[in-house]
Design an enzyme around this catalytic site. Structure first.
Site, short mmCIF file in Angstrom:
data_model
loop_
_atom_site.label_atom_id
_atom_site.label_comp_id
_atom_site.label_asym_id
_atom_site.label_seq_id
_atom_site.Cartn_x
_atom_site.Cartn_y
_atom_site.Cartn_z
N CYS A 45 8.70 -5.52 10.50
CA CYS A 45 9.62 -6.08 9.31
C CYS A 45 11.01 -5.55 9.14
CB CYS A 45 8.85 -5.93 8.07
SG CYS A 45 7.38 -6.35 8.04
C1 BEZ Z 1 4.85 -4.07 11.05
O1 BEZ Z 1 6.04 -4.77 10.29
O2 BEZ Z 1 5.75 -3.47 11.53
C2 BEZ Z 1 3.85 -4.35 10.81
C3 BEZ Z 1 3.29 -4.69 9.26
C4 BEZ Z 1 1.93 -5.16 9.32
C5 BEZ Z 1 1.23 -4.79 10.53
C6 BEZ Z 1 1.58 -4.23 11.63
C7 BEZ Z 1 3.07 -4.35 11.82
#
Ligand code: BEZ
Length: 212
Positions: A45
């Site tokens: 994210c």
């Molecule tokens: C991420 O944004 O890295 C992420 C968020 C939730 C689950 C897996 C990855």
């Protein structure tokens, strides 16, 4: 009922990192991108929100307003934005919705409990100036989206809206386009002065109309 292409994008009023936003007022007569991500302070994210900030001039050039959403709160978003700016070499320059009560997430069916319990998956909605949904994408949490592809789709949608062309497989900006089936072959020369090629009666190609 699930949202579908062509439906009016549901309106909402929410708190964001840039104050209270009413979605339809925020959009005005612009195109819009509403995109969700699962959670603040997560790695994928962080890279996505930074990329969108760095692409903001490209969205602006196309008359597109951008709005992000996750189910974390405002204070969390504000702290995380500092990390995004630091690590992605950007300034987050669009609102992030604090959707703690999951109002937007539920309106747009962004929670897929069998994939990710209680968090928003990665969705993208492209919304036209008429407020209808033009594209919906859903990605898993572990896969960062390709925002160049989102811009490519916006270019394609805007070409269709303004110039009556569609775009063929793997089309890239500057390549030939497809004359939409609604235009009769005899009407093409007047509408497409750059010329056209009739590959088949139903497959008519023309240079991209909005460039020199
Ligand atoms: C991420 O944004 O890295 C992420 C968020 C939730 C689950 C897996 C990855």
């Amino acid at each position: 009922m699930a949202l579908r292409l062509g439906d009016v994008a549901p309106d909402f009023t929410v708190e964001t990192t840039e104050g209270t936003v009413n979605f339809h007022t925020f959009l005005g007569n612009s195109w819009g991108v509403l995109f969700s991500h699962p959670k603040d302070y997560t790695p994928v994210c962080t890279t996505e929100l930074g990329r969108v900030a760095n692409l903001k001039p490209e969205f602006d050039k196309r008359g597109v307003k951008v709005l992000a959403v996750s189910v974390d709160g405002l204070e969390s978003h504000k702290g995380w934005v500092k990390d995004i700016n630091e690590t992605q070499h950007c300034t987050v320059n669009y609102p992030i919705i604090a959707d703690e009560n999951k109002h937007v997430a539920e309106l747009y069916d962004m929670i897929h409990p069998n994939a990710l319990n209680n968090l928003t998956v990665r969705t993208v909605f492209i919304i036209g100036p008429d407020k209808t949904i033009k594209l919906m994408l859903t990605y898993p949490a572990s896969t960062g989206r390709n925002f160049d592809e989102i811009l490519r789709v916006i270019d394609s949608l805007q070409l269709t809206a303004n110039h009556s062309v569609a775009t063929p497989v793997d089309w890239k900006y500057g390549e030939d386009c497809v004359v939409v089936p609604a235009i009769k072959t005899e009407d093409i020369p007047a509408k497409f002065p750059k010329g056209f090629t009739e590959v088949k009666p139903y497959l008519r190609m023309t240079p991209q109309p909005n460039i020199d």
